[in-house]
Structures are given as C-alpha cells and as structure tokens.
Design an enzyme around this catalytic site. Structure first.
Site, PDB file in Angstrom:
ATOM      1  N   ARG A  95       9.371 -10.353  18.053  1.00  0.00           N
ATOM      2  CA  ARG A  95       8.082 -10.686  18.647  1.00  0.00           C
ATOM      3  C   ARG A  95       7.745  -9.773  19.812  1.00  0.00           C
ATOM      4  NH1 ARG A  95       7.259 -16.807  17.148  1.00  0.00           N
ATOM      5  NH2 ARG A  95       5.031 -16.701  16.898  1.00  0.00           N
ATOM      6  N   CYS A  96       7.885  -8.474  19.574  1.00  0.00           N
ATOM      7  CA  CYS A  96       7.747  -7.577  20.712  1.00  0.00           C
ATOM      8  C   CYS A  96       6.691  -6.528  20.499  1.00  0.00           C
ATOM      9  CB  CYS A  96       9.055  -6.853  20.937  1.00  0.00           C
ATOM     10  SG  CYS A  96       9.386  -5.794  19.554  1.00  0.00           S
ATOM     11  N   GLN A 104       9.802  -7.116   5.423  1.00  0.00           N
ATOM     12  CA  GLN A 104       8.529  -7.240   6.144  1.00  0.00           C
ATOM     13  C   GLN A 104       7.561  -6.113   5.780  1.00  0.00           C
ATOM     14  OE1 GLN A 104      10.670  -8.825  10.144  1.00  0.00           O
ATOM     15  NE2 GLN A 104       8.484  -8.518  10.418  1.00  0.00           N
ATOM     16  N   GLU A 113       2.522 -12.247  18.563  1.00  0.00           N
ATOM     17  CA  GLU A 113       3.542 -11.796  19.503  1.00  0.00           C
ATOM     18  C   GLU A 113       3.218 -12.153  20.946  1.00  0.00           C
ATOM     19  OE1 GLU A 113       4.284  -7.604  18.524  1.00  0.00           O
ATOM     20  OE2 GLU A 113       5.709  -8.515  17.163  1.00  0.00           O
TER      21      GLU A 113
HETATM   22  N1  PCD Z   1      -7.412 -14.108  16.265  1.00  0.00           N
HETATM   23  C1  PCD Z   1      -6.466 -14.595  15.434  1.00  0.00           C
HETATM   24  C2  PCD Z   1      -5.259 -13.879  15.312  1.00  0.00           C
HETATM   25  C3  PCD Z   1      -4.309 -14.370  14.446  1.00  0.00           C
HETATM   26  N2  PCD Z   1      -4.529 -15.498  13.741  1.00  0.00           N
HETATM   27  C4  PCD Z   1      -3.502 -15.969  12.797  1.00  0.00           C
HETATM   28  O1  PCD Z   1      -2.255 -16.043  13.404  1.00  0.00           O
HETATM   29  C5  PCD Z   1      -1.210 -15.535  12.545  1.00  0.00           C
HETATM   30  C6  PCD Z   1      -0.477 -14.314  13.228  1.00  0.00           C
HETATM   31  O2  PCD Z   1      -1.371 -13.219  13.229  1.00  0.00           O
HETATM   32  P1  PCD Z   1      -1.066 -11.804  13.847  1.00  0.00           P
HETATM   33  O3  PCD Z   1      -0.961 -11.907  15.317  1.00  0.00           O
HETATM   34  O4  PCD Z   1      -2.000 -10.839  13.281  1.00  0.00           O
HETATM   35  O5  PCD Z   1       0.425 -11.461  13.371  1.00  0.00           O
HETATM   36  P2  PCD Z   1       0.949 -11.071  11.917  1.00  0.00           P
HETATM   37  O6  PCD Z   1       0.904  -9.603  11.744  1.00  0.00           O
HETATM   38  O7  PCD Z   1       0.349 -11.947  10.910  1.00  0.00           O
HETATM   39  O8  PCD Z   1       2.443 -11.556  12.033  1.00  0.00           O
HETATM   40  C7  PCD Z   1       3.393 -10.763  12.750  1.00  0.00           C
HETATM   41  C8  PCD Z   1       3.903 -11.556  13.963  1.00  0.00           C
HETATM   42  O9  PCD Z   1       4.120 -12.905  13.599  1.00  0.00           O
HETATM   43  C9  PCD Z   1       4.815 -13.693  14.557  1.00  0.00           C
HETATM   44  N3  PCD Z   1       4.782 -15.057  14.178  1.00  0.00           N
HETATM   45  C10 PCD Z   1       5.652 -15.543  13.227  1.00  0.00           C
HETATM   46  N4  PCD Z   1       5.459 -16.772  12.758  1.00  0.00           N
HETATM   47  C11 PCD Z   1       6.314 -17.273  11.829  1.00  0.00           C
HETATM   48  N5  PCD Z   1       6.130 -18.548  11.370  1.00  0.00           N
HETATM   49  N6  PCD Z   1       7.370 -16.541  11.372  1.00  0.00           N
HETATM   50  C12 PCD Z   1       7.594 -15.289  11.818  1.00  0.00           C
HETATM   51  O10 PCD Z   1       8.586 -14.596  11.351  1.00  0.00           O
HETATM   52  C13 PCD Z   1       6.748 -14.750  12.805  1.00  0.00           C
HETATM   53  N7  PCD Z   1       6.975 -13.503  13.354  1.00  0.00           N
HETATM   54  C14 PCD Z   1       6.283 -13.174  14.583  1.00  0.00           C
HETATM   55  C15 PCD Z   1       6.250 -11.697  14.751  1.00  0.00           C
HETATM   56  S1  PCD Z   1       7.628 -10.949  15.380  1.00  0.00           S
HETATM   57 MO1  PCD Z   1       7.453  -8.642  15.038  1.00  0.00          MO
HETATM   58  O11 PCD Z   1       8.040  -8.591  13.399  1.00  0.00           O
HETATM   59  O12 PCD Z   1       8.957  -8.398  16.132  1.00  0.00           O
HETATM   60  O13 PCD Z   1       7.038  -6.929  15.304  1.00  0.00           O
HETATM   61  S2  PCD Z   1       5.188  -9.317  14.780  1.00  0.00           S
HETATM   62  C16 PCD Z   1       5.180 -10.938  14.473  1.00  0.00           C
HETATM   63  C17 PCD Z   1      -1.872 -15.145  11.258  1.00  0.00           C
HETATM   64  O14 PCD Z   1      -1.789 -16.190  10.336  1.00  0.00           O
HETATM   65  C18 PCD Z   1      -3.330 -14.926  11.661  1.00  0.00           C
HETATM   66  O15 PCD Z   1      -4.207 -15.006  10.662  1.00  0.00           O
HETATM   67  C19 PCD Z   1      -5.727 -16.198  13.865  1.00  0.00           C
HETATM   68  O16 PCD Z   1      -5.918 -17.245  13.237  1.00  0.00           O
HETATM   69  N8  PCD Z   1      -6.701 -15.713  14.714  1.00  0.00           N
HETATM   70 CU   CU1 Z   2       7.895  -6.213  17.521  1.00  0.00          CU
END
Ligand code: PCD
Ligand code: CU1
Length: 807
Positions: free
Chosen positions: A385-386, A238, A761
């Site tokens: 997703r924090c 990432q 997120e």
């Molecule tokens: N106003 C607005 C905002 C936003 N957007 C879109 O929506 C999306 C997202 O963005 P953003 O919020 O800026 O974010 P990014 O940086 O790009 O990415 C990151 C995130 O992303 C989410 N989502 C998702 N989806 C998918 N399909 N796969 C994945 O793996 C994932 N992962 C998850 C996570 S866990 Mo952490 O790493 O725990 O810190 S952090 C995170 C991109 O395409 C953009 O461009 C739009 O349209 N408008």
């Molecule tokens: Cu996170």
C-alpha cells in the site's frame, strides 16, 4: 422532471446504480460463502507439487548439494538446482528493477530463506519430506545487515556475479554493494538556503522493513501442453499481462502460446507484483515433466522470501524562517534493497515516486538523493500500500514538519497551514519535479480540525501534562496530525514503464443485443471490488444498469493488454479507459438513435439512459433499444454491433490527499499505547462507490496501525530473520483496531474523464505518520523530537525510560 415514460430523472438514475452509489459489492456473494476460486483451489489431472529447499544462512558458500536421498523417495519426480537451470539460461531471471535475481542459488546463498533447490513430487507432503532429505553443505560467510554499513570499505562482497560491473541499471556503481544513486532537485540552492536559514531542523528517520502479509500467500499452477506447445499459468499475479510478456521473453515461447490467468486473489498489497522463483521453477518443471505443477508458499516463506516493503533510512534537513515559513528541504536516503534489486518501480524511478517528499507544502527549493544498497536480506521493496515509496515520502515529510514545529515552538497544525500549497496554485509544480493536478488543502484541513475539536484536544492535553507533572496520572496524551499528498495512477507512458512496457491501461466493452454488457480490463482486483465499481462507471456513461454489466479481469486470453493493479492505478488509468470506452459506445449509440428517430445526430441530447430529441423529450430511444437496433437493423453507413475498446495513456498522475488526526493515550509504566480516536478525511476526487471507499480506508488504516505500532521484519547480525512468522509479526485483530472515523471532501482531478483519483493506498500513506506523530507528540513537552517505529509497548516504554519517566 418527468420523462415521457413517466419515470423521473432521479428514478432512472437510481436504477443505474452508477457513480456515487453505495452499491453492494457483487463479488461478496461468493466470497462470504467461501466460494471464491483461488489458485490453491485449482486441481488438474496429473498435477504434481513443488516445494523449496531454502537457505538457513544469511550469507554462505554452497559447497555441495546431494539430491540422491530425495530422489530415492517414492513419489519424487524431480529435484532442480541452479545447475539444472544453467543450460536453459534460467538460473538468473531479470528483475523489475533492471537487476538479475538467482532463481535458485548460484554458488552462494545471499539471504535466509533464499531458494536453493526445487523439489517436485506427487503430493505436497512428499515434496516437503523430500526437502528435508536434500543435503546441502554450506560454508558460512560474514553478513551485511546494517544498510548504513553496506558501503564500508571492508564490507563483504555480496554479489560476486556483478564483480567488475561498474555500471548498474541506474548509472555508475561506486562500491561492490552499491546499486544506484538517484538525485533530484537543486543541491546548490538547497545548501545555500540551509546555510542562511533562520532555523534548521535535522533528524534521522528510519522506516523499518515490513511485509504486506496478505491472507493468501503467493502461488501458481503451471501447465505446459506439449502437444499444442501452449503454456497456461494460473497465479496470484497483480499484473498478468506483464507476466505473460516476461514469461515469453525468458522462455522463448511465443506470447500467443502463453495464457496467464489471475483467478480470485486473497489480497495483494503489492506482494504479488513481482516475479518469484516459484513461478519460474513451476514452469520449468511443467515443461520438463509434461504435467501441471502447483507451487504454493506457506506463511513463513511468504514473510521471509517474497517482496518486503520499506527499509528506508532517511536524513532530513528542513530550513525555515522564525515564523515558520519553510524555505528549503533536503533529504538523503539509504535504501536497503536486500540481496537483489527486485523493487517494482517504473524504470526511470529507482526510488519510486519518493520525490513527492515535499508533500503538501509549497517548498521553494529541495534536493533529494537516494543510495540503494545490497544487504543479506530478502529482495523486494515496493509493496504494501505504498504506490512506489510514497508512504516513505509521506512519513518523512510529515514527521519532519513535526520536528520543525517543535524546534520553532509552534503548533504543528499551524506550521502545516502556513506552508500549504494554496488552492489557486494548482496545477502546482513541485521543487522535485511533479505537477500536482488539483487540491484544496485548507478546506480539508479546516474540516478535519473542526471535526475533532483540535483546540479542545490541545487544551485537554495541556491539562493532562499538568496532571502528569503533578503525579495525578501516569498516562500521557498525544495528538498526531498528518496531511498527506499521494501520487497515483502511473502513468504517462512517456515517463513511466515497467521493463519497457508503457504504463497505460485498457477497457474493452461489448454490449449484447438485449442491453446487457461485458467489460474487460487490463487490471486485476485482489479484493478492491472492481467488478462492482467499474460497472458503476459504465452505468453512468452508457445508461445501462450496473447490474447488467459484467466486469471481467485477469485472463490474458480475453482481457485487453494492461499493466495491472498496484500503486492505486486502476481507477486513475483503467477507470479512465472504462469511461472513454463507454463514451465511444455512446457516440455510436447516438448515430443509431439519430437514424431510428430520423433526426440529425446533433439534434439529440443524452439523458441518463437514453438519447432524446432536443426540445422534444417524448421522442427518445433508450440505450437498451439502441443496443437491440445495433444488432437488428441494417443502418446505412454504420457497422452492426456495439463494441468499443480504449487504451488510455493518462496525461498526468492524480494527487489524492487527506487530513488524518490521531489521539493516543500512553501508559508510561507499561508502554501500552491506546488509540483513543482516529479521524481520516480523504479527498480522492469524484467518488465512485462511497461504501467501497470507506472499506478501503478502514483496511488501509488498519495496515497503517500495524506498521506504526508493531510490525517489523528484523534481522540479527548473522542474517537470521525475526518477524518471519505470525508469532512475531504483528497482525492487528479487532481487539487492537480502533473505530475509524471517516470523512471526505471532493476535489475532482481535472484531467481524469470522470474526475476520480485513486484511494486504495491513501490511508496507509497518511496513516502511518499520524500514529507516529501522536506517539512522539505525547512526549514532545519532555524534549523528545523523534523516536523510531514500530511503537510497540517495549519501545514506547524504553522511550519513557530514556526520558526518566520510569526506572
Ligand atoms: N475515487 C474513487 C477511487 C477508488 N474507488 C474504488 O476503490 C477501490 C481502490 O481503487 P484504487 O485506489 O484505484 O486502487 P486499485 O488500483 O484498484 O487497487 C490497488 C490498491 O488497492 C489497495 N486496496 C486493497 N484492497 C483489498 N481488499 N485487497 C488488496 O490487496 C488491496 N491492495 C491495496 C493496494 S496495495 Mo499496492 O499493490 O502496494 O502498490 S496498490 C493497492 C476500487 O474498487 C475503486 O473503484 C472509488 O470508488 N472511488
Ligand atoms: Cu505500492
């Protein structure tokens, strides 16, 4: 209005497919046909395969490792243990949190699934057979599993390598299993307010350990070209540039001789931010053997050994007046980081941005303290997703508001409304140190409550409770509200870095003579659709159709340096860089157009896809014409070509927010909780692609449902993982997933060039507490204030039993 060439502004705007367009994802042509190119699709001549011997114990001394049988197996090329890495000083690697982590277990194993030896063989099946042939003698040791007992006087010592180290990466260590203590806010003022408050609500909330479990597990292919001393690593990264820098620092290979490539990634969700032993071992093996080495985790390895999420145990105290005005908030967290502190947070934030835990409310005084501790569990701790512990923070405050509402005997919606930060208070400085950029909470909340007919729902619930009491139904209705504030887009280099690398991001654009372009960014899509959306930002900025702009990410040999994609930072940071680079292009284009039209620069104005002479719209040059002229005409005082690069250091983070409402029906006899309705209103500022946003919200809500209603990586007292396979770990299918209702308001970020905030997120940050609040709300009239997640059928049934509803 029609332009001189007969096209209307609308027609020309539509043709660009720029900001706000529901453009179809360009990457889906290959994904939906199974033509994505993932790490495991890489096949290189002479490539060999690596596999790990892993610890069956949670805590044990390694007495002996016998490789001989494995080495005798035809096809086995090498077996690495810590002893082989020691001379290279690679038996420990630095973590993103200032700790070190054993690449291969040194003297002891500290969690079940820990890497003990790395086997390399001509195919993965032989490697797997060889793993079975390696004999490791262990001496079992007592485990520390409960984080609340990790700092007991007589708790076993886990990290012998740190013995005598009284200073950690974040200050003094008080105990052999203590990592750090992080304090923010005004302790004295908070205690004073709590002491003199009319009402104080207190609760202990545990946010269980979970795992992002992306469809594709982690993996890499390392290839050392010994003739040119050049290392290439393809992997599920990432943050490819950060991996390059770290690889250079720990291997000694000069950075320009390392190329890191992230090909297509099958979901990251934070799981692929960290650096794992598999990467180091593959690189070492490739250097030793001189052939490419592939390592790909299986599902169980992914769930048990790579970055987990949460495991936060929070005690909250909230003070208020009798009529519901909050006067202070106090929070103490015990954070279980597992055996090594490998949490991927910005350096100065050992508990991430958890100090956003005052949420959407104008709380005058607050104090937060977090104790990080070691246990015999897998390391990690920020994924899923924090955006740096914001999900935990949001869960904490949104649950606490409900607990307070119960205590006050007020409607939880009312308590929220009463304490919202008002529109005119932005930019708002929170008691725990953040400056919220913009928000309009009342408007969003009103819209949400109206959309679900909140009053009607409460009336229906009242009736349901009467019917339940009268024995007419065995089902209880719960209404869960969450009003979250996210913090995304790390972000300001002055206070955010990872391993000393400032968290800016970048975009580089080249316009080709015929008016098409390529843009390269420092981020990397894992499914978010960057190739679609970043082209849209540019289309609006430079007036070339999005379909004419290629977006490329993930190859450190071609992309400008960037910190990667996590914490919803791509839009706030790289998206801003993209707009700024586009503006540089446009500035040069304006000079070119002025030359071509024989007017002064300032006599021109921008109109969708062209510069035209002010007051004479029939005299114009389109961006496409300008692009050609840039390569074709000798323009005095202007260099040929049309390219730009922008490195963007955001002045602040962005603060998306949203109002989520969940309606659940609980069958008390079985504990089965049906989600009848889930309404999600998101405000992420300017919306780039509404269809992608909707997809992001659907995905994030589904993950929130998973966490709230079933997921848990649990350990027994001997350190055995349960939840380490998909037999036990809940992954919702279409059957469990309700039909999401999405909605939005638009409150642009005042400091972002196009006003956009992140959104990826948000649905998880807001979703989990909405589900959990619905479950607790269903039982609230019977005296329940809180019940621990996950709310699987068994736990919900136990709750009903505790309340005397079932035998
Ligand atoms: N106003 C607005 C905002 C936003 N957007 C879109 O929506 C999306 C997202 O963005 P953003 O919020 O800026 O974010 P990014 O940086 O790009 O990415 C990151 C995130 O992303 C989410 N989502 C998702 N989806 C998918 N399909 N796969 C994945 O793996 C994932 N992962 C998850 C996570 S866990 Mo952490 O790493 O725990 O810190 S952090 C995170 C991109 O395409 C953009 O461009 C739009 O349209 N408008
Ligand atoms: Cu996170």
């Amino acid at each position: 209005m029609s332009a001189a060439d007969g096209t209307s502004v609308q027609e020309r705007t539509d043709k660009l497919e720029g900001l706000g367009c529901k453009r179809k994802r360009v990457e889906d042509a290959r994904f939906t046909q199974g033509k994505g190119k993932y790490v495991d699709d890489m096949k290189l001549p002479g490539m060999v395969f690596g596999d790990f011997v892993r610890s069956p114990y949670g805590h044990a001394r390694i007495k002996k490792i016998d490789k001989s049988k494995a080495l005798a197996l035809p096809g086995v090329k090498a077996v690495l243990t810590a002893d082989d890495l020691k001379p290279l000083n690679l038996h420990y690697m630095p973590t993103l949190a200032g700790d070190v982590q054993a690449v291969l277990a040194v003297d002891k194993v500290l969690f079940q699934g820990q890497e003990v030896a790395f086997v390399v063989a001509t195919d993965r099946y032989i490697a797997a057979d060889a793993v079975e042939l390696i004999e490791v003698e262990y001496e079992d040791l007592p485990c520390v599993i409960d984080p609340l007992k990790a700092m007991d006087k007589d708790a076993p010592v886990l990290r012998h390598d740190l013995e005598g180290k009284t200073e950690g990466a974040h200050g003094a260590r008080r105990h052999h299993n203590h990592i750090f203590t992080w304090e923010v806010g005004d302790a004295a003022a908070t205690d004073k307010a709590l002491g003199s408050a009319e009402v104080v609500a207190k609760e202990f909330l545990s946010y269980q350990r979970v795992h992002p479990c992306p469809l594709e597990t982690c993996g890499c292919v390392a290839s050392m070209d010994k003739i040119n001393s050049h290392l290439t690593v393809w992997g599920t990264f990432q943050a490819p540039h950060a991996v390059r820098t770290v690889a250079s620092l720990i291997s000694g290979i000069p950075e320009h001789k390392i190329r890191i490539v992230s090909p297509d990634i099958g979901g990251g969700f934070g799981n692929k931010v960290g650096v794992y032993p598999g990467y180091i071992c593959s690189i070492v093996a490739s250097i030793v053997l001189g052939v490419p080495v592939k390592w790909i985790e299986d599902r169980i390895e992914n769930l048990t050994a790579t970055a987990f999420a949460r495991d936060y145990h929070m005690t909250g105290e909230i003070a208020a007046t009798k009529d519901g005005r909050i006067t202070a908030l106090k929070c103490h967290v015990v954070a279980d980081h597992g055996a090594f502190d490998a949490c991927a947070d910005p350096t100065k934030f050992p508990a991430g941005f958890f100090n956003i835990c005052t949420g959407s409310y104008d709380i005058p005084t607050a104090f937060l303290s977090v104790d990080g501790v070691y246990t015999n569990k897998a390391p990690g701790g920020v994924a899923y997703r924090c955006s740096f512990r914001v999900t935990e923070a949001s869960y904490f405050i949104e649950r606490m508001i409900d607990v307070l509402a119960r205590k006050l005997n007020m409607d939880p919606a009312e308590v929220r409304r009463k304490n919202f930060i008002r529109k005119e208070q932005f930019p708002y400085k929170s008691a725990l140190g953040w400056e919220y950029d913009s928000g309009d909470y009342d408007t969003a909340f009103d819209k949400a409550l109206a959309a679900v007919d909140y009053k009607g729902l409460r009336a229906e619930q009242k009736k349901n409770r009467e019917d339940f009491a009268a024995g007419k139904t065995r089902s209880l209705m719960g209404i869960g509200i969450a009003f979250f504030t996210e913090i995304v887009g790390a972000g300001p280099v002055k206070n955010c870095d990872i391993l000393g690398l400032g968290m800016f991001d970048s975009c580089e654009i080249r316009i080709h003579p015929t008016g098409s372009a390529i843009a390269r960014l420092g981020t990397i899509s894992q499914g978010q659709g960057h190739a679609t959306t970043f082209a849209q930002i540019l289309a609006t900025e430079i007036g070339l159709p999005a379909s004419m702009i290629t977006v490329e990410e993930g190859d450190t040999d071609t992309a400008p340096y960037g910190l990667g994609t996590y914490g919803s930072r791509s839009t706030p940071v790289a998206g801003a860089a993209t707009a700024m680079a586009g503006r540089k292009i446009r500035a040069k284009a304006q000079m070119i157009a002025a030359y071509l039209l024989e007017v002064h620069d300032s006599d021109l104005e921008w109109d969708v896809d062209r510069f035209q002479v002010k007051g004479a719209p029939d005299r114009f040059k389109t961006m496409q014409e300008i692009a050609f002229a840039a390569y074709n005409k000798a323009i005095p005082g202007i260099e040929p070509g049309l390219e730009a690069v922008s490195y963007y250091d955001p002045p602040n983070m962005t603060y998306p927010f949203g109002a989520y409402i969940c309606v659940a029906d609980i069958d008390v006899d079985t504990g089965v909780t049906a989600i009848r309705r889930f309404y999600a209103l998101d405000d992420c500022g300017t919306r780039i692609n509404p269809m992608i946003i909707e997809g992001q919200v659907h995905g994030g809500l589904t993950e929130a449902l998973a966490i709230a209603m079933g997921q848990e990586i649990a350990y027994d007292e001997n350190g055995n993982v349960s939840g380490g396979s998909l037999l036990d770990f809940f992954l919702p299918t279409a059957v469990e997933t309700p039909a999401w209702e999405t909605d939005f308001t638009v409150t642009p970020s005042p400091h972002h060039p196009i006003g956009a905030k992140g959104v990826g997120e948000s649905p998880n940050v807001g979703g989990v507490s909405a589900f959990s609040n619905a479950v607790c709300d269903a039982f609230a009239h019977l005296g329940l204030t809180h019940t621990q997640m996950p709310h699987d059928h068994w736990r919900v049934w136990k709750t009903a039993q505790k309340l005397g509803l079932v035998e």
